[in-house]
Design a protein around this motif. Structure first.
Motif, PDB file in Angstrom:
ATOM      1  N   ARG A   1      38.874  36.930  46.469  1.00 58.45           N
ATOM      2  CA  ARG A   1      39.899  37.913  46.836  1.00 58.45           C
ATOM      3  C   ARG A   1      39.750  39.126  45.923  1.00 58.45           C
ATOM      4  N   PHE A   2      39.567  40.290  46.551  1.00 61.76           N
ATOM      5  CA  PHE A   2      39.325  41.535  45.831  1.00 61.76           C
ATOM      6  C   PHE A   2      40.569  42.398  45.797  1.00 61.76           C
ATOM      7  N   ALA A   3      40.805  43.057  44.645  1.00 62.40           N
ATOM      8  CA  ALA A   3      41.937  43.979  44.511  1.00 62.40           C
ATOM      9  C   ALA A   3      41.710  45.207  45.379  1.00 62.40           C
ATOM     10  N   SER A   4      40.483  45.722  45.388  1.00 63.40           N
ATOM     11  CA  SER A   4      40.169  46.907  46.192  1.00 63.40           C
ATOM     12  C   SER A   4      38.658  47.041  46.303  1.00 63.40           C
ATOM     13  N   ARG A   5      38.148  46.684  47.445  1.00 66.60           N
ATOM     14  CA  ARG A   5      36.716  46.781  47.744  1.00 66.60           C
ATOM     15  C   ARG A   5      36.614  47.519  49.075  1.00 66.60           C
TER      16      ARG A   5
END
Length: 165
Positions: free
Chosen positions: A133-137
């Motif tokens: 799970r990415f914070a912002s990609r």
């Protein structure tokens, strides 16, 4: 295909509205309907879609992904169905620009990920039982096929948030 040299920048925060959807690679056929749904929501709210157009990769469990097809905006756009709102977080991001057809974005992304690994950089991401799970990609679309019919001239900026130091 052309790539810029990756660089670390400060970026954000930016509010946005998006269509959230689960997809399986390849997912190109799902992009146009999602963008149409997004632009219809802007039109129905009487809001001009003049922000940054992007695809946000929230969860990666190859070949399954959770993505958001979105646009930055400070305007109030009513949410329904698959529409969500959020904030692209501020922080340090790696930025690289790719010029070329969308079908080579996977390779461009792999090059960026390899560069970051070589530099010892860590993404702002957490491993979960459902994938990373990415914070912002982000893939930011500087143009698109509706404004640039030549796929070799499509410009996409990859912006991946780095973990806080």
């Amino acid at each position: 295909m052309m790539l810029t040299i990756p660089e670390i920048i400060e970026w954000g925060p930016k509010t946005y509205v998006a269509v959230r959807l689960p997809v399986v690679i390849p997912f190109g056929q799902e992009m146009d309907p999602a963008f149409e749904e997004l632009f219809d929501a802007f039109a129905n709210a009487g809001v001009e879609p003049d922000g940054i157009e992007f695809v946000k990769f929230n969860l990666i469990d190859m070949p399954r992904l959770e993505i958001e097809v979105g646009m930055t905006t400070d305007a109030a756009v009513p949410l329904s169905g698959r529409l969500v709102s959020g904030v692209l977080p501020s922080g340090r991001y790696v930025r690289m620009t790719y010029t070329g057809p969308y079908d080579a974005l996977y390779d461009a992304t792999a090059m960026l990920v390899g560069w970051a690994k070589e530099k010892g950089l860590q993404w702002d991401a957490k491993s979960t039982e459902h994938g990373d799970r990415f914070a912002s990609r982000l893939e930011v679309h500087d143009n698109n096929p509706s404004t640039e019919p030549d796929p070799t001239k499509l410009v996409t900026t990859l912006l991946f948030k780095l973990a806080d130091s």
